[in-house]
Design a protein around this motif. Structure first.
Motif, PDB file in Angstrom:
ATOM      1  N   THR A  97     -98.499  40.886  63.041  1.00 19.39           N
ATOM      2  CA  THR A  97     -97.949  42.219  62.785  1.00 19.39           C
ATOM      3  C   THR A  97     -98.509  42.847  61.516  1.00 19.39           C
ATOM      4  O   THR A  97     -99.241  43.823  61.586  1.00 19.39           O
ATOM      5  CB  THR A  97     -96.408  42.180  62.692  1.00 19.39           C
ATOM      6  N   VAL A  98     -98.164  42.303  60.369  1.00 18.66           N
ATOM      7  CA  VAL A  98     -98.497  42.965  59.107  1.00 18.66           C
ATOM      8  C   VAL A  98     -99.603  42.292  58.315  1.00 18.66           C
ATOM      9  O   VAL A  98    -100.073  42.847  57.334  1.00 18.66           O
ATOM     10  CB  VAL A  98     -97.243  43.099  58.208  1.00 18.66           C
ATOM     11  N   GLY A  99     -99.990  41.098  58.678  1.00 19.18           N
ATOM     12  CA  GLY A  99    -100.980  40.365  57.884  1.00 19.18           C
ATOM     13  C   GLY A  99    -100.319  39.793  56.653  1.00 19.18           C
ATOM     14  O   GLY A  99     -99.409  38.988  56.749  1.00 19.18           O
ATOM     15  N   ASP A 100    -100.725  40.240  55.482  1.00 19.19           N
ATOM     16  CA  ASP A 100    -100.121  39.785  54.235  1.00 19.19           C
ATOM     17  C   ASP A 100     -98.884  40.619  53.929  1.00 19.19           C
ATOM     18  O   ASP A 100     -98.811  41.793  54.274  1.00 19.19           O
ATOM     19  CB  ASP A 100    -101.117  39.910  53.079  1.00 19.19           C
ATOM     20  N   THR A 101     -97.928  39.990  53.258  1.00 17.17           N
ATOM     21  CA  THR A 101     -96.709  40.709  52.899  1.00 17.17           C
ATOM     22  C   THR A 101     -96.085  40.092  51.662  1.00 17.17           C
ATOM     23  O   THR A 101     -96.524  39.058  51.178  1.00 17.17           O
ATOM     24  CB  THR A 101     -95.720  40.726  54.089  1.00 17.17           C
ATOM     25  N   ALA A 102     -95.049  40.719  51.173  1.00 11.33           N
ATOM     26  CA  ALA A 102     -94.379  40.286  49.951  1.00 11.33           C
ATOM     27  C   ALA A 102     -93.592  39.002  50.172  1.00 11.33           C
ATOM     28  O   ALA A 102     -93.130  38.721  51.291  1.00 11.33           O
ATOM     29  CB  ALA A 102     -93.441  41.381  49.463  1.00 11.33           C
ATOM     30  N   LEU A 103     -93.416  38.237  49.085  1.00 14.09           N
ATOM     31  CA  LEU A 103     -92.607  37.021  49.151  1.00 14.09           C
ATOM     32  C   LEU A 103     -91.199  37.317  49.650  1.00 14.09           C
ATOM     33  O   LEU A 103     -90.631  36.535  50.409  1.00 14.09           O
ATOM     34  CB  LEU A 103     -92.531  36.352  47.782  1.00 14.09           C
ATOM     35  N   SER A 104     -90.640  38.440  49.238  1.00 12.52           N
ATOM     36  CA  SER A 104     -89.276  38.777  49.653  1.00 12.52           C
ATOM     37  C   SER A 104     -89.199  38.980  51.166  1.00 12.52           C
ATOM     38  O   SER A 104     -88.212  38.603  51.794  1.00 12.52           O
ATOM     39  CB  SER A 104     -88.774  40.018  48.916  1.00 12.52           C
ATOM     40  N   VAL A 105     -90.236  39.530  51.764  1.00 15.66           N
ATOM     41  CA  VAL A 105     -90.261  39.716  53.212  1.00 15.66           C
ATOM     42  C   VAL A 105     -90.378  38.371  53.918  1.00 15.66           C
ATOM     43  O   VAL A 105     -89.706  38.122  54.921  1.00 15.66           O
ATOM     44  CB  VAL A 105     -91.408  40.662  53.629  1.00 15.66           C
ATOM     45  N   VAL A 106     -91.209  37.498  53.384  1.00 13.32           N
ATOM     46  CA  VAL A 106     -91.348  36.157  53.957  1.00 13.32           C
ATOM     47  C   VAL A 106     -90.012  35.429  53.899  1.00 13.32           C
ATOM     48  O   VAL A 106     -89.578  34.819  54.878  1.00 13.32           O
ATOM     49  CB  VAL A 106     -92.439  35.353  53.208  1.00 13.32           C
ATOM     50  N   LYS A 107     -89.341  35.517  52.759  1.00 12.88           N
ATOM     51  CA  LYS A 107     -88.039  34.872  52.600  1.00 12.88           C
ATOM     52  C   LYS A 107     -87.030  35.438  53.595  1.00 12.88           C
ATOM     53  O   LYS A 107     -86.333  34.686  54.275  1.00 12.88           O
ATOM     54  CB  LYS A 107     -87.518  35.051  51.174  1.00 12.88           C
ATOM     55  N   GLU A 108     -86.963  36.759  53.698  1.00 12.63           N
ATOM     56  CA  GLU A 108     -86.013  37.390  54.624  1.00 12.63           C
ATOM     57  C   GLU A 108     -86.320  37.012  56.071  1.00 12.63           C
ATOM     58  O   GLU A 108     -85.400  36.771  56.865  1.00 12.63           O
ATOM     59  CB  GLU A 108     -86.020  38.906  54.450  1.00 12.63           C
ATOM     60  N   ALA A 109     -87.594  36.948  56.419  1.00 12.38           N
ATOM     61  CA  ALA A 109     -87.969  36.551  57.781  1.00 12.38           C
ATOM     62  C   ALA A 109     -87.558  35.112  58.058  1.00 12.38           C
ATOM     63  O   ALA A 109     -87.036  34.787  59.128  1.00 12.38           O
ATOM     64  CB  ALA A 109     -89.473  36.732  57.995  1.00 12.38           C
ATOM     65  N   GLY A 110     -87.778  34.230  57.080  1.00 12.14           N
ATOM     66  CA  GLY A 110     -87.369  32.833  57.224  1.00 12.14           C
ATOM     67  C   GLY A 110     -85.867  32.707  57.379  1.00 12.14           C
ATOM     68  O   GLY A 110     -85.372  31.950  58.230  1.00 12.14           O
ATOM     69  N   LEU A 111     -85.116  33.456  56.584  1.00 13.45           N
ATOM     70  CA  LEU A 111     -83.654  33.424  56.678  1.00 13.45           C
ATOM     71  C   LEU A 111     -83.179  33.965  58.016  1.00 13.45           C
ATOM     72  O   LEU A 111     -82.278  33.394  58.649  1.00 13.45           O
ATOM     73  CB  LEU A 111     -83.027  34.219  55.530  1.00 13.45           C
ATOM     74  N   ALA A 112     -83.774  35.071  58.466  1.00  8.77           N
ATOM     75  CA  ALA A 112     -83.382  35.671  59.744  1.00  8.77           C
ATOM     76  C   ALA A 112     -83.669  34.722  60.909  1.00  8.77           C
ATOM     77  O   ALA A 112     -82.835  34.561  61.811  1.00  8.77           O
ATOM     78  CB  ALA A 112     -84.112  36.998  59.954  1.00  8.77           C
ATOM     79  N   LEU A 113     -84.832  34.090  60.891  1.00  7.98           N
ATOM     80  CA  LEU A 113     -85.178  33.149  61.951  1.00  7.98           C
ATOM     81  C   LEU A 113     -84.258  31.939  61.920  1.00  7.98           C
ATOM     82  O   LEU A 113     -83.779  31.488  62.964  1.00  7.98           O
ATOM     83  CB  LEU A 113     -86.638  32.720  61.836  1.00  7.98           C
TER      84      LEU A 113
END
Length: 124
Positions: A97-113
């Motif tokens: 989808t986005v390629g590289d992204t912010a640490l906060s987005v990675v964290k939120e994605a991990g939490l959501a999953l």
């Protein structure tokens, strides 16, 4: 240098397992120079993930990299991406989808999953 989130995750996992301070010089290999490790640890410290020391020799080259401890934020980030299943799925979603992204987005994605997997397991 470009940020490598796999390397960030590896450093966090290793630092959590260490008894005390973690000297990253033992991770220097053909793929990971001390300068690369120092760059990542300095960025991780800037982001509040670790308490660390990055030493530099004359000329600016990295001479030592030590993670003293994970911070509360570092523990939270690691908890969000610790599971190999979650990590691989988050990385695939980023790549597709986005390629590289912010640490906060990675964290939120991990939490959501993680929450989604737990809800599925609970049947809710």
């Amino acid at each position: 240098m470009k940020r490598d989130l796999d390397l960030v995750r590896m450093i966090l996992l290793e630092a959590e397992e260490a008894d005390g301070r973690l000297d990253l010089s033992r991770f220097v290999d053909a793929s990971h120079s001390l300068d690369l490790l120092g760059f990542h640890v300095a960025m991780m410290a800037d982001a509040g993930l670790v308490d660390a020391e990055v030493g530099h020799a004359v000329g600016g080259r990295c001479s030592s990299v030590t993670v003293n401890r994970l911070t509360w934020a570092g523990e939270d980030y690691l908890d969000a991406i610790r599971s190999d299943t979650v990590w691989q799925r988050v990385k695939a979603a980023m790549r597709d989808t986005v390629g590289d992204t912010a640490l906060s987005v990675v964290k939120e994605a991990g939490l959501a999953l993680s929450l989604s997997l737990i809800k599925a397991k609970l049947g809710v």
